[in-house]
Each structure stands twice: as structure tokens, then as C-alpha cells.
Design a protein around this motif. Sequence first.
Motif, PDB file in Angstrom:
ATOM      1  N   ARG A  99      -4.776  11.404  16.178  1.00 51.13           N
ATOM      2  CA  ARG A  99      -5.377  11.861  17.434  1.00 51.13           C
ATOM      3  C   ARG A  99      -4.351  11.897  18.550  1.00 51.13           C
ATOM      4  O   ARG A  99      -4.449  12.702  19.480  1.00 51.13           O
ATOM      5  N   THR A 100      -3.364  11.002  18.474  1.00 53.65           N
ATOM      6  CA  THR A 100      -2.339  10.956  19.527  1.00 53.65           C
ATOM      7  C   THR A 100      -0.953  11.114  18.916  1.00 53.65           C
ATOM      8  O   THR A 100      -0.690  10.689  17.787  1.00 53.65           O
ATOM      9  N   GLY A 125      -4.655  -0.297  -3.913  1.00 52.84           N
ATOM     10  CA  GLY A 125      -3.576  -0.137  -2.933  1.00 52.84           C
ATOM     11  C   GLY A 125      -2.813  -1.411  -2.622  1.00 52.84           C
ATOM     12  O   GLY A 125      -1.583  -1.427  -2.586  1.00 52.84           O
ATOM     13  N   VAL A 162       0.844  -1.198   0.000  1.00 56.97           N
ATOM     14  CA  VAL A 162       0.000   0.000   0.000  1.00 56.97           C
ATOM     15  C   VAL A 162       0.884   1.254   0.000  1.00 56.97           C
ATOM     16  O   VAL A 162       0.573   2.248  -0.675  1.00 56.97           O
ATOM     17  N   HIS A 169      -8.992   1.538  -6.530  1.00 61.97           N
ATOM     18  CA  HIS A 169      -8.777   0.867  -5.237  1.00 61.97           C
ATOM     19  C   HIS A 169      -7.810  -0.320  -5.407  1.00 61.97           C
ATOM     20  O   HIS A 169      -8.174  -1.469  -5.154  1.00 61.97           O
ATOM     21  N   ALA A 189     -15.913   8.159  12.435  1.00 63.39           N
ATOM     22  CA  ALA A 189     -14.967   9.004  13.177  1.00 63.39           C
ATOM     23  C   ALA A 189     -14.060   9.822  12.255  1.00 63.39           C
ATOM     24  O   ALA A 189     -13.524  10.861  12.678  1.00 63.39           O
ATOM     25  N   ILE A 249      -5.375   7.296  -0.048  1.00 62.19           N
ATOM     26  CA  ILE A 249      -5.229   5.841  -0.182  1.00 62.19           C
ATOM     27  C   ILE A 249      -6.006   5.167   0.950  1.00 62.19           C
ATOM     28  O   ILE A 249      -5.953   3.953   1.116  1.00 62.19           O
ATOM     29  N   ALA A 250      -6.741   5.968   1.739  1.00 62.35           N
ATOM     30  CA  ALA A 250      -7.415   5.450   2.949  1.00 62.35           C
ATOM     31  C   ALA A 250      -8.790   4.886   2.617  1.00 62.35           C
ATOM     32  O   ALA A 250      -8.947   3.687   2.324  1.00 62.35           O
ATOM     33  N   ARG A 251      -9.793   5.728   2.663  1.00 56.71           N
ATOM     34  CA  ARG A 251     -11.165   5.411   2.278  1.00 56.71           C
ATOM     35  C   ARG A 251     -11.745   6.684   1.669  1.00 56.71           C
ATOM     36  O   ARG A 251     -11.433   7.800   2.124  1.00 56.71           O
ATOM     37  N   ARG A 307       0.338   1.758  10.979  1.00 60.79           N
ATOM     38  CA  ARG A 307       1.226   0.761  10.346  1.00 60.79           C
ATOM     39  C   ARG A 307       1.610   1.190   8.934  1.00 60.79           C
ATOM     40  O   ARG A 307       2.795   1.208   8.577  1.00 60.79           O
ATOM     41  N   GLY A 365      -2.682  10.136   9.677  1.00 55.10           N
ATOM     42  CA  GLY A 365      -2.850   8.747  10.127  1.00 55.10           C
ATOM     43  C   GLY A 365      -1.533   7.999  10.103  1.00 55.10           C
ATOM     44  O   GLY A 365      -1.258   7.246   9.178  1.00 55.10           O
ATOM     45  N   LYS A 377       2.861  10.230  18.396  1.00 50.35           N
ATOM     46  CA  LYS A 377       3.581   8.943  18.401  1.00 50.35           C
ATOM     47  C   LYS A 377       5.048   9.165  18.775  1.00 50.35           C
ATOM     48  O   LYS A 377       5.566  10.273  18.625  1.00 50.35           O
ATOM     49  N   PRO A 408      -8.157   4.992   9.103  1.00 50.32           N
ATOM     50  CA  PRO A 408      -9.325   4.138   8.833  1.00 50.32           C
ATOM     51  C   PRO A 408     -10.481   4.973   8.286  1.00 50.32           C
ATOM     52  O   PRO A 408     -10.504   6.197   8.445  1.00 50.32           O
TER      53      PRO A 408
HETATM   54  P1  NAP Z   1      -3.605   1.720  11.707  1.00 55.72           P
HETATM   55  O1  NAP Z   1      -2.289   1.099  11.980  1.00 55.72           O
HETATM   56  O2  NAP Z   1      -4.722   1.478  12.649  1.00 55.72           O
HETATM   57  O3  NAP Z   1      -3.360   3.286  11.539  1.00 55.72           O
HETATM   58  C1  NAP Z   1      -4.391   4.220  11.476  1.00 55.72           C
HETATM   59  C2  NAP Z   1      -3.880   5.580  11.929  1.00 55.72           C
HETATM   60  O4  NAP Z   1      -4.930   6.544  11.785  1.00 55.72           O
HETATM   61  C3  NAP Z   1      -3.408   5.620  13.362  1.00 55.72           C
HETATM   62  O5  NAP Z   1      -2.179   6.256  13.397  1.00 55.72           O
HETATM   63  C4  NAP Z   1      -4.459   6.469  14.098  1.00 55.72           C
HETATM   64  O6  NAP Z   1      -3.779   7.177  15.119  1.00 55.72           O
HETATM   65  C5  NAP Z   1      -4.974   7.363  12.972  1.00 55.72           C
HETATM   66  N1  NAP Z   1      -6.347   7.799  13.175  1.00 55.72           N
HETATM   67  C6  NAP Z   1      -7.413   7.024  13.474  1.00 55.72           C
HETATM   68  N2  NAP Z   1      -8.511   7.785  13.611  1.00 55.72           N
HETATM   69  C7  NAP Z   1      -8.118   9.070  13.407  1.00 55.72           C
HETATM   70  C8  NAP Z   1      -8.788  10.307  13.429  1.00 55.72           C
HETATM   71  N3  NAP Z   1     -10.098  10.400  13.703  1.00 55.72           N
HETATM   72  N4  NAP Z   1      -8.079  11.432  13.167  1.00 55.72           N
HETATM   73  C9  NAP Z   1      -6.770  11.352  12.892  1.00 55.72           C
HETATM   74  N5  NAP Z   1      -6.067  10.206  12.855  1.00 55.72           N
HETATM   75  C10 NAP Z   1      -6.749   9.082  13.109  1.00 55.72           C
HETATM   76  O7  NAP Z   1      -4.158   1.274  10.280  1.00 55.72           O
HETATM   77  P2  NAP Z   1      -3.325   0.853   8.975  1.00 55.72           P
HETATM   78  O8  NAP Z   1      -3.045  -0.579   9.012  1.00 55.72           O
HETATM   79  O9  NAP Z   1      -2.207   1.819   8.791  1.00 55.72           O
HETATM   80  O10 NAP Z   1      -4.473   1.097   7.864  1.00 55.72           O
HETATM   81  C11 NAP Z   1      -5.065   2.362   7.742  1.00 55.72           C
HETATM   82  C12 NAP Z   1      -6.229   2.334   6.791  1.00 55.72           C
HETATM   83  O11 NAP Z   1      -5.773   2.337   5.436  1.00 55.72           O
HETATM   84  C13 NAP Z   1      -7.162   1.134   6.843  1.00 55.72           C
HETATM   85  O12 NAP Z   1      -8.063   1.217   7.925  1.00 55.72           O
HETATM   86  C14 NAP Z   1      -7.859   1.216   5.502  1.00 55.72           C
HETATM   87  O13 NAP Z   1      -9.022   2.026   5.595  1.00 55.72           O
HETATM   88  C15 NAP Z   1      -6.837   1.915   4.604  1.00 55.72           C
HETATM   89  N6  NAP Z   1      -6.289   0.990   3.583  1.00 55.72           N
HETATM   90  C16 NAP Z   1      -6.528   1.222   2.269  1.00 55.72           C
HETATM   91  C17 NAP Z   1      -6.010   0.367   1.323  1.00 55.72           C
HETATM   92  C18 NAP Z   1      -6.238   0.567  -0.138  1.00 55.72           C
HETATM   93  O14 NAP Z   1      -6.196  -0.406  -0.873  1.00 55.72           O
HETATM   94  N7  NAP Z   1      -6.470   1.782  -0.596  1.00 55.72           N
HETATM   95  C19 NAP Z   1      -5.260  -0.734   1.717  1.00 55.72           C
HETATM   96  C20 NAP Z   1      -5.036  -0.934   3.068  1.00 55.72           C
HETATM   97  C21 NAP Z   1      -5.547  -0.052   3.995  1.00 55.72           C
HETATM   98  P3  NAP Z   1      -4.567   7.708  16.412  1.00 55.72           P
HETATM   99  O15 NAP Z   1      -5.313   6.529  16.974  1.00 55.72           O
HETATM  100  O16 NAP Z   1      -3.508   8.244  17.305  1.00 55.72           O
HETATM  101  O17 NAP Z   1      -5.472   8.782  15.893  1.00 55.72           O
END
Ligand code: NAP
Length: 318
Positions: A174-175, A279, A102, A277, A206, A228-230, A153, A150, A177, A202
Amino acid sequence: MSEMPKLLFIGPGMPSVRARVAETFDVVELPADGRDAFLAEQAEGIVAVATFHGLSSDVMAALPDLKVISSFGVGYDAIDANEAARRGILVGHTPDVLNDEVADTTIMLWLAASKRLVQADAWARSGTWEREGNYPLTKSVRGRTVGILGLGRIGQTIASMAQMFDARVIYHSRTKKDVPFTYYGNLVDMARDADVLIVITPGGAATQHLVNADVLNALGPEGILVNIARGSVVDEAALISALEDGRLGGAGLDVFEHEPHIPDALKAMDNVVLAPHIGSATVETRDAMGALVCENLEQWAASGSIKACVPECQHLNG
Ligand code: NAP
Ligand code: 8YV
């Protein structure tokens, strides 16, 4: 009668996953039509779900014996994980195995939008190069300030890759790191300082329209947005308007508010790169994600816990 636990498969999904879960579970597939009649007949005894398309609240509610959901993808915004946790149902997903893929796609979209790859390709194919000469110069991607919305990971993987382009990485979440990048508690402030804004939070309520007109205006006429999120995280109408007015420089988009629909206005813009989509969409990464869908279910069948559990249900994952 089968001794295997009963599993509902929600596809269309990967045939390899369908075949592998059938080694451990008695599999029934949710039909595209006649869902209510199917559930009335089959719901009882279904303890597991393997899904490639989320799980609607009405289907979850129709499964009284459900104990575990294994979802393809790291994002699980199409599953009500809080309701699952309330009912004692574990929700598994596929984190980490797709981080690099991704991040690669993200960097590709940034570079393609900045270097106008799609337009340059058209210039080369159409003979414009021969007729009109060299393609106009673009701005370098080197030494830019890259704002990541965000820093989880995938966001941290993108941050590492961006440094290969001499980027100064800043981030908002939100927090704060424990990372060597500058944290912004306010998204508009970060967008004002960024040349590129990469969205990788995500989806769900929210983060709905976190990237709004104020954020796009702050990013500015030279700025590039990469989502690349949603699709739900970016206000698509505000994005179109900012691009049309020249208040935003360009965009690289992998996700959209109403997939697979992409607004005609975006399709018509030459400062936008569009991807359907993709990614995580390589054979290798999709195989790894499919394997984790199976491992979650196999571990549950053997021990009652799952390998990769979403945070909402972690307290249930013994
Ligand atoms: P992750 O490790 O849970 O990371 C999400 C990050 O977003 C965290 O750092 C979190 O930090 C932050 N966050 C959550 N809510 C927030 C808010 N309201 N305001 C600001 N920051 C916020 O998830 P990941 O594995 O990196 O994946 C992230 C997302 O990428 C997935 O949920 C999915 O929707 C998307 N994705 C898309 C594709 C694609 O094909 N396009 C592929 C994979 C994933 P805090 O909790 O400190 O806010
Ligand atoms: C998949 C994704 O394309 O993991 C995610 O959250 O968005 C992608 O990797 C998607 O889950 C496929 O349905």
C-alpha cells in the motif's frame, strides 16, 4: 489459592511453552469439547491467553478480565486485534525470529516449481529415466523479475535472497518503501512485468483475494505464483482455473483457503508444488517463536508491557 495470574492455554501447542508459562501463570487449558461449560466455570479471573490457534471472538468475549494475548506466529489474522485494542487488551505475536526460515521456504518453493523438482523426483524414482531417457529441460531461475506482494519483514528478506539468483526485484504494497527496488502502485501492472509473483502480505479482510483472475492472467502462461502468506490472499478457484487453462505457468503453495483441505484439482496438477503450511516449520525457528510467546507473557507479568506487540495495540503498550 494460587497467587499466580490465571492464563488460558489454547493448544495443542508446544509442551516446552506450556511448561514455561506454568512457571509464571496458573494455567488452565481450553478443552476441545465442552468449551461453553468450561468457560462458564473458569473464565472469571483469566487475565492472559497463550494461543497456537488464534482466539475466536466468542472466546475473547467470554473473558471479562482479559488483559494480554500472546499468539504463536507473526500473522494474527485469527485474532480480532481491533476489538482487543478497544477493550484495552494487548496482543503479542512472534515477528522477525522467523524471517529467514520463511524466506528459505519461499525460495525453495520457487525453485521447486520452476525446476519441476517433484516431477523430476518421480521421474527418477519410477524408472522413467532408465526407460525414456533424460527429464525435459526447464527454464532457468537466473535473471528473472521477481515481484513481491508485501515488502515487509519477510518480504525484504526474500528480496535479499532473490538477489543471489540475479533477480530484478519489484514490489507492490500500500505504501512505497525506502528500498532500492521498483515500486508498483498497481498489482496487475506488477504481475504483468514479473516472472514470479511472491505473496507475503498478512491475511484477513483487507487482503482477501488480492490475487484474483486479473492478477493471474497478467502473470501469464510462463509465470509462477508462490503463496507463502495466507490462503485467503489468493482466489483459489481463480488459481485452479488459470492453471487448468494454461493461463498461468505454475505455482508453489504453502497456504490454502481452507486448511488443512487442499482441493483435489491442485493435487492432480504436475505444475504445482504443495506444502502443508511449513513456512516456519523447523525445530530451531519454532523454538524461537515459542520462546517469544513466553517472553511476551513474562514481560507483561513483570511490567505490564510486552516485547512484540501488534500495531493495533501498540498505543497501549507502555
Ligand atoms: P509485515 O512486516 O507486517 O509485512 C507485511 C507487508 O504487507 C507490508 O509490507 C505491508 O505494507 C504489506 N501489506 C499489508 N496489507 C497490504 C495490502 N492490503 N495490500 C498490499 N500490501 C499490503 O509482516 P511479515 O512479518 O513480513 O509477515 C507477513 C505475513 O506472512 C504474516 O502476516 C503471515 O500471514 C505470513 N506468514 C506466513 C508463514 C507461513 O508459514 N506460511 C510464516 C510467517 C508469516 P503496507 O502496509 O505498505 O501495505
Ligand atoms: C506458523 C505462520 O506456522 O507465523 C505465521 O504467521 O503462519 C507460521 O509461522 C503458524 O502461525 C502456526 O500456527
